[in-house]
Design a protein around this motif. Structure first.
Motif, PDB file in Angstrom:
ATOM      1  N   LEU A   1       0.839  -1.198   0.000  1.00  0.00           N
ATOM      2  CA  LEU A   1       0.000   0.000   0.000  1.00  0.00           C
ATOM      3  C   LEU A   1       0.876   1.251   0.000  1.00  0.00           C
ATOM      4  O   LEU A   1       1.803   1.359   0.805  1.00  0.00           O
ATOM      5  CB  LEU A   1      -0.911   0.025   1.226  1.00  0.00           C
ATOM      6  CG  LEU A   1      -1.965  -1.081   1.317  1.00  0.00           C
ATOM      7  CD1 LEU A   1      -2.758  -0.948   2.613  1.00  0.00           C
ATOM      8  CD2 LEU A   1      -2.902  -1.043   0.114  1.00  0.00           C
TER       9      LEU A   1
ATOM     10  N   ALA B   1       5.675   3.706  -0.471  1.00  0.00           N
ATOM     11  CA  ALA B   1       5.203   2.327  -0.603  1.00  0.00           C
ATOM     12  C   ALA B   1       6.330   1.399  -0.170  1.00  0.00           C
ATOM     13  O   ALA B   1       7.418   1.447  -0.749  1.00  0.00           O
ATOM     14  CB  ALA B   1       4.792   2.034  -2.041  1.00  0.00           C
TER      15      ALA B   1
ATOM     16  N   THR C   1       0.050  -0.741  -7.321  1.00  0.00           N
ATOM     17  CA  THR C   1      -0.705   0.220  -6.518  1.00  0.00           C
ATOM     18  C   THR C   1      -0.137   1.632  -6.658  1.00  0.00           C
ATOM     19  O   THR C   1      -0.887   2.611  -6.611  1.00  0.00           O
ATOM     20  CB  THR C   1      -0.682  -0.203  -5.042  1.00  0.00           C
ATOM     21  OG1 THR C   1       0.676  -0.403  -4.618  1.00  0.00           O
ATOM     22  CG2 THR C   1      -1.451  -1.500  -4.835  1.00  0.00           C
TER      23      THR C   1
ATOM     24  N   VAL D   1      -2.291   5.006  -8.117  1.00  0.00           N
ATOM     25  CA  VAL D   1      -2.408   6.313  -7.461  1.00  0.00           C
ATOM     26  C   VAL D   1      -1.911   7.415  -8.395  1.00  0.00           C
ATOM     27  O   VAL D   1      -2.532   8.476  -8.499  1.00  0.00           O
ATOM     28  CB  VAL D   1      -1.628   6.322  -6.138  1.00  0.00           C
ATOM     29  CG1 VAL D   1      -1.627   7.720  -5.526  1.00  0.00           C
ATOM     30  CG2 VAL D   1      -2.223   5.323  -5.161  1.00  0.00           C
TER      31      VAL D   1
ATOM     32  N   THR E   1      -6.602   3.521  -2.261  1.00  0.00           N
ATOM     33  CA  THR E   1      -5.644   3.465  -3.371  1.00  0.00           C
ATOM     34  C   THR E   1      -6.346   3.325  -4.707  1.00  0.00           C
ATOM     35  O   THR E   1      -5.983   3.983  -5.690  1.00  0.00           O
ATOM     36  CB  THR E   1      -4.677   2.283  -3.159  1.00  0.00           C
ATOM     37  OG1 THR E   1      -3.989   2.466  -1.916  1.00  0.00           O
ATOM     38  CG2 THR E   1      -3.674   2.190  -4.295  1.00  0.00           C
TER      39      THR E   1
ATOM     40  N   GLY F   1      -5.634   7.574  -3.409  1.00  0.00           N
ATOM     41  CA  GLY F   1      -4.483   7.277  -2.561  1.00  0.00           C
ATOM     42  C   GLY F   1      -4.092   8.466  -1.707  1.00  0.00           C
ATOM     43  O   GLY F   1      -4.896   9.012  -0.950  1.00  0.00           O
ATOM     44  N   TRP F   2      -2.840   8.895  -1.840  1.00  0.00           N
ATOM     45  CA  TRP F   2      -2.316   9.983  -1.010  1.00  0.00           C
ATOM     46  C   TRP F   2      -2.536  11.366  -1.614  1.00  0.00           C
ATOM     47  O   TRP F   2      -2.050  12.365  -1.074  1.00  0.00           O
ATOM     48  CB  TRP F   2      -0.823   9.778  -0.781  1.00  0.00           C
ATOM     49  CG  TRP F   2      -0.060   9.330  -1.998  1.00  0.00           C
ATOM     50  CD1 TRP F   2       0.318   8.060  -2.299  1.00  0.00           C
ATOM     51  CD2 TRP F   2       0.413  10.154  -3.078  1.00  0.00           C
ATOM     52  NE1 TRP F   2       1.002   8.028  -3.491  1.00  0.00           N
ATOM     53  CE2 TRP F   2       1.072   9.302  -3.990  1.00  0.00           C
ATOM     54  CE3 TRP F   2       0.342  11.519  -3.362  1.00  0.00           C
ATOM     55  CZ2 TRP F   2       1.647   9.772  -5.168  1.00  0.00           C
ATOM     56  CZ3 TRP F   2       0.910  11.997  -4.533  1.00  0.00           C
ATOM     57  CH2 TRP F   2       1.552  11.127  -5.411  1.00  0.00           C
TER      58      TRP F   2
ATOM     59  N   PHE G   1      -3.642  10.389   3.126  1.00  0.00           N
ATOM     60  CA  PHE G   1      -3.954   8.966   3.148  1.00  0.00           C
ATOM     61  C   PHE G   1      -4.618   8.592   4.474  1.00  0.00           C
ATOM     62  O   PHE G   1      -5.663   7.923   4.499  1.00  0.00           O
ATOM     63  CB  PHE G   1      -2.692   8.129   2.932  1.00  0.00           C
ATOM     64  CG  PHE G   1      -2.936   6.644   2.967  1.00  0.00           C
ATOM     65  CD1 PHE G   1      -3.256   5.955   1.803  1.00  0.00           C
ATOM     66  CD2 PHE G   1      -2.847   5.931   4.160  1.00  0.00           C
ATOM     67  CE1 PHE G   1      -3.496   4.591   1.833  1.00  0.00           C
ATOM     68  CE2 PHE G   1      -3.078   4.571   4.194  1.00  0.00           C
ATOM     69  CZ  PHE G   1      -3.400   3.900   3.026  1.00  0.00           C
TER      70      PHE G   1
END
Length: 400
Positions: A126, A133, A201, A205, A287, A292-293, A309
């Motif tokens: 993640l 990550a 992932t 994102v 995600t 995501g972030w 996040f």
């Protein structure tokens, strides 16, 4: 300065690895430890705080008290009950570990370990922030579901090794539920993989990091993305044994589910794994569908990526708590019918809608066609599942 604050955890890790007295042969192992240990500590602490917040929130919903007394030990600080999870942890550590005489003691011991390890492995793919990550795999989504599939084995180990018919029945029900809802859970992610063209992932994102003016380019803001997000969340609740899908723990029916013969710290591990699984699947939902972030608005991008996040994660946790406090538990037949007769067909139809979205020209027509393609089956499948029953006005009566 802003970039340094955003990358503070990455910089701290590199600073710790660059200490001159570390042998070069140990640095790869230390790099792994410096990534894993903070994650375990952060999410273990989040687990403890969430249990307290959940009990206080559900107490408020049900018009009763939640934990409000326990505070820091050896002080007069009550902290509004937020020391409760410390007391619970001490109780779990000191409580007697009772193992049935006829149980398979080795399997009985390994079952909670086999449940908790795959959950922590799922956290490794993640992305918690920009360049944050732990492992950037080309098949990150596939790895997440592959390690998550091991939970069915641990549930069966717990139910079978206890030599108790109720625990075995609870394990069978749990496995049937988890397999039934794992299918729509995985299928609902296929739309995102189709659009991005990657199972990574990190790349998923990055594909949502653009903005239309101030609005983000998140997948949830498309018809197929919104439908996939809702299907994913519902299936995630069932996979995590969260209400209204907590049938494996239906106390009124099968005593306490597959872990009825567990006590002390082993029982606490099952409890911990349930919440950590909820956090992990919520992180994957963020995600896949919520950027995501990335920040929700372009002008807020100066805030640290990891802050966004965890803000989204806390919002989803609040949603899970709200659903648990307000939605009644389903019957077993309702649960299975809903999974196979509604969730699975809708997830498959959503794939077709995503494919159509990809090839239709941008504009109102694309929105109208893809939305209708999802709304019409939703109504028809919902009515078919209800068996022609119409909703009636709810009446409240006092018991006589």
């Amino acid at each position: 300065m802003i970039d340094a604050f955003d990358q503070i955890f990455v910089l701290l890790k590199h600073w710790a690895l660059d200490w001159p007295f570390w042998p070069e042969s140990l640095k790869p192992m230390l790099s792994v430890l410096f990534s894993i240990v903070p994650l375990m500590l952060v999410f273990a602490l989040l687990f403890g705080i969430t249990t307290v917040v959940e009990r206080k929130a559900i107490g408020r919903i049900q018009n009763r008290y939640g934990p409000n007394r326990v505070g820091l030990p050896f002080t007069d600080l009550r902290m509004f009950g937020f020391g409760q999870f410390i007391a619970d942890g001490i109780k779990a550590l000191t409580k007697e570990d009772v193992v049935p005489r006829a149980a398979d003691k080795v399997v009985h011991f390994l079952a909670p370990i086999a449940l908790i390890v795959p959950v922590f492995l799922a956290y490794s793919v993640l992305p918690y922030g920009l360049n944050m990550a732990p492992i950037d795999m080309d098949t990150g989504v596939l790895f997440f579901f592959a390690v998550g599939a091991a939970t069915e084995l641990s549930v069966f180990m717990a139910g079978w090794s206890s030599r108790n018919k109720y625990s075995l029945l609870g394990a069978m029900r749990a496995i049937a539920q988890m397999i039934s809802y794992e299918v729509p859970l995985i299928i609902s992610t296929i739309t995102v993989v189709m659009m991005v063209g990657s199972l990574s992932t990190v790349k998923i994102v990055e594909a949502q990091a653009d903005y239309f003016g101030q609005l983000p380019h998140w997948h949830v803001f498309t018809p197929w993305g919104f439908a996939g997000f809702i299907l994913f969340l519902i299936a995630a609740m069932a996979e995590s044994n969260r209400s209204p899908f907590d049938l494996p723990e239906g106390e009124s029916e099968i005593v306490a589910g597959y872990f009825i013969e567990y006590s002390g710290f082993k029982f606490a591990l099952f409890f911990l794994a349930e919440y950590l699984g909820m956090f992990a699947v919520s992180g994957l939902a963020i995600t896949l569908f919520l950027g995501g972030w990335t920040a929700p608005l372009a002008f807020l991008s100066w805030l640290p990526s990891w802050l966004w996040f965890f803000a989204k994660l806390l919002a989803l946790i609040a949603l899970f708590i709200w659903v648990r406090g307000t939605v009644p538990r389903l019957r077993m037949d309702q649960l299975m019918n809903f999974g196979w007769k509604f969730m699975l067909p809708m997830a498959l139809i959503n794939i077709a809608a995503a494919g159509l979205w990809r090839f239709l020209p941008a504009g109102f027509g694309r929105w109208a066609v893809c939305s209708a393609m999802l709304i019409v089956p939703y109504v028809l499948l919902g009515r078919g599942l209800m068996g022609g029953k119409l909703f009636t006005k709810r009446t409240y009566r006092y018991a006589e």
